[in-house]
Structures are given as C-alpha cells and as structure tokens.
Write a protein that holds these residues in place. Structure first.
Motif, PDB file in Angstrom:
ATOM      1  N   ASN A   1       0.805  -1.231   0.000  1.00  0.00           N
ATOM      2  CA  ASN A   1       0.000   0.000   0.000  1.00  0.00           C
ATOM      3  C   ASN A   1       0.834   1.275   0.000  1.00  0.00           C
ATOM      4  O   ASN A   1       0.478   2.255  -0.634  1.00  0.00           O
ATOM      5  CB  ASN A   1      -0.899   0.022   1.231  1.00  0.00           C
TER       6      ASN A   1
ATOM      7  N   ASP B   1      10.703  -0.294 -12.467  1.00  0.00           N
ATOM      8  CA  ASP B   1      11.014   1.053 -12.960  1.00  0.00           C
ATOM      9  C   ASP B   1      11.737   1.903 -11.931  1.00  0.00           C
ATOM     10  O   ASP B   1      11.747   1.585 -10.747  1.00  0.00           O
ATOM     11  CB  ASP B   1       9.704   1.770 -13.342  1.00  0.00           C
TER      12      ASP B   1
ATOM     13  N   SER C   1      10.496   2.585  -8.082  1.00  0.00           N
ATOM     14  CA  SER C   1       9.455   1.595  -7.784  1.00  0.00           C
ATOM     15  C   SER C   1       9.628   0.944  -6.414  1.00  0.00           C
ATOM     16  O   SER C   1       8.710   0.268  -5.939  1.00  0.00           O
ATOM     17  CB  SER C   1       9.377   0.536  -8.892  1.00  0.00           C
TER      18      SER C   1
ATOM     19  N   LYS D   1      12.999  -0.488  -5.068  1.00  0.00           N
ATOM     20  CA  LYS D   1      14.110  -1.427  -4.900  1.00  0.00           C
ATOM     21  C   LYS D   1      15.067  -0.994  -3.774  1.00  0.00           C
ATOM     22  O   LYS D   1      15.446  -1.796  -2.924  1.00  0.00           O
ATOM     23  CB  LYS D   1      14.887  -1.561  -6.232  1.00  0.00           C
TER      24      LYS D   1
ATOM     25  N   ASP E   1      23.724  -1.254  -7.906  1.00  0.00           N
ATOM     26  CA  ASP E   1      22.749  -0.601  -8.783  1.00  0.00           C
ATOM     27  C   ASP E   1      23.475  -0.409 -10.119  1.00  0.00           C
ATOM     28  O   ASP E   1      24.377   0.427 -10.234  1.00  0.00           O
ATOM     29  CB  ASP E   1      22.309   0.753  -8.206  1.00  0.00           C
TER      30      ASP E   1
ATOM     31  N   TRP F   1      18.717  -3.289 -11.240  1.00  0.00           N
ATOM     32  CA  TRP F   1      19.007  -3.176 -12.669  1.00  0.00           C
ATOM     33  C   TRP F   1      19.993  -4.258 -13.136  1.00  0.00           C
ATOM     34  O   TRP F   1      20.914  -3.988 -13.922  1.00  0.00           O
ATOM     35  CB  TRP F   1      19.527  -1.766 -13.011  1.00  0.00           C
TER      36      TRP F   1
ATOM     37  N   ARG G   1       2.430  -0.339  -4.789  1.00  0.00           N
ATOM     38  CA  ARG G   1       3.295  -1.158  -5.633  1.00  0.00           C
ATOM     39  C   ARG G   1       2.817  -2.603  -5.577  1.00  0.00           C
ATOM     40  O   ARG G   1       2.461  -3.096  -4.504  1.00  0.00           O
ATOM     41  CB  ARG G   1       4.747  -1.161  -5.118  1.00  0.00           C
TER      42      ARG G   1
END
Ligand SMILES: Nc1ncnc2c1ncn2[C@@H]1O[C@H](COP(=O)(O)OP(=O)(O)OP(=O)(O)O)[C@@H](O)[C@H]1O
Ligand SMILES: [Mg+2]
Length: 161
Positions: free
Chosen positions: A9, A36, A39, A41, A84, A113, A137
């Motif tokens: 939520n 994305d 988002s 991570k 990353d 990524w 999400r």
C-alpha cells in the motif's frame, strides 16, 4: 518454484517486506531487484539492511555501482553487496570492474538493474519485481534455486490493509 505476490500500500509496507526478508536471508543468496525508476528497490534494501543490523546510512549506489555492508546472519558476519547497475553501459563493464569476485557463498548480493549486466551475471536465487500500481506497488517474489525456495518458504509477511 515459489512465487509470492503482494500489494504494498505504501512505503511502510515495502519496508516491512524488506525487514521480513532480512529474517530469512542465507549466506550465498543472490537477489535481483527489477522495476522502474522509483518503484521501491532501494527502499526495500535499505529497510532490510537496517533490520540485519546495519546502523549507518544506506546510500543508493547509483554512481558507485556498488556499496558494501557488513551484516549479522545467524551469529556470523557476512558481507552484503548492494549493486545498482543502472549506469553501466555494457555487461563487459561488470566483468572489468571485478564484480564477479563478490559472488560467492560467503556474501549476499542485492542487485538493482541486473538486466544491464545480462550474461555477465550468475543466475539469481530470487527475482523480485516491483510494479507501480495506483498509489502503491505490486511486488512479485520468485525463487529460482533451492536456496531461494527455502528463503521464500520461510518468509512471513502480511501487508497492512
Ligand atoms: N509501496 C509503496 N507505495 C508507494 N510508494 C512507495 C512504496 N514503496 C516505496 N515507495 C516510494 O517510492 C519511491 C521508491 O524509491 P526507490 O529509491 O526505493 O526506488 P528504486 O526502485 O530504487 O529506483 P531506482 O531504479 O531509481 O534506483 C520512494 O519515494 C518511496 O517512498
Ligand atoms: Mg534504487
């Protein structure tokens, strides 16, 4: 294969999932985070690191590509590497930087990524995919190895309503 899907939520749900994951980590795990920009991570990884005993800051490794941490796992100290790879231009860059050396049974690796390094990366134990949906999400966790399966089987997490 273990596959879990949750609706998170808000940021606090993402953090709770990170904390829950910290409690079931095993040395040698490779966890790849997809989704994305913005988002969730890094938010998840930050909460996980705090739960695993890291007390300092957790920077997004956007420019450094990797940030190392030391965490406690079942009474042992283990290196957790937070990658990353967004700014990496090709998989060769991953190999040239010597990043492969970080992947062994004595470390835990979280990679944002991962798709940027493609073939240069070893196989993941768990894939985590975030999708921005509405104000929150949707996250899907998928095990890809026996170690990853065990980890997700032990995971206890319920998002708040
Ligand atoms: N479940 C959630 N619902 C709504 N907002 C969230 C949720 N989880 C995290 N956020 C917010 O979304 C943003 C996520 O940023 P974060 O840096 O974690 O993204 P990222 O996936 O690491 O992006 P990047 O690819 O740029 O590194 C933060 O602003 C955070 O507060
Ligand atoms: Mg990030």
């Amino acid at each position: 294969m273990q596959q879990l899907t949750f609706y998170l939520n808000d940021e606090s749900d993402t953090c709770e999932l990170g904390k829950s994951l910290a409690r079931v980590l095993e040395s040698g795990l490779k966890i790849y985070l997809h989704g994305d920009l913005g988002s969730g991570k890094t938010t998840l990884t930050r909460a996980l690191l705090k739960e695993a005993g890291h007390t300092g800051k957790v920077k997004s490794p956007t420019y450094t590509l990797v940030e190392p941490y030391v965490i406690e796992l079942n009474g042992h100290t283990v290196d957790l590497l937070h990658f990353d790879l967004y700014r990496m231009s090709c998989p060769e860059e991953f190999l040239e930087a010597g990043f492969r050396d970080h992947f062994n049974e004595e470390t835990v690796c979280f990679i944002e990524w991962a798709e940027k390094a493609e073939s240069a990366l070893p196989a993941a134990d768990i894939d985590v995919s975030f999708e921005i949906s509405g104000d929150g999400r949707t996250v899907e966790l998928r095990s890809l190895s026996e170690k990853g399966f065990r980890c997700l089987e032990n995971l206890r997490f319920v998002p708040h309503q």
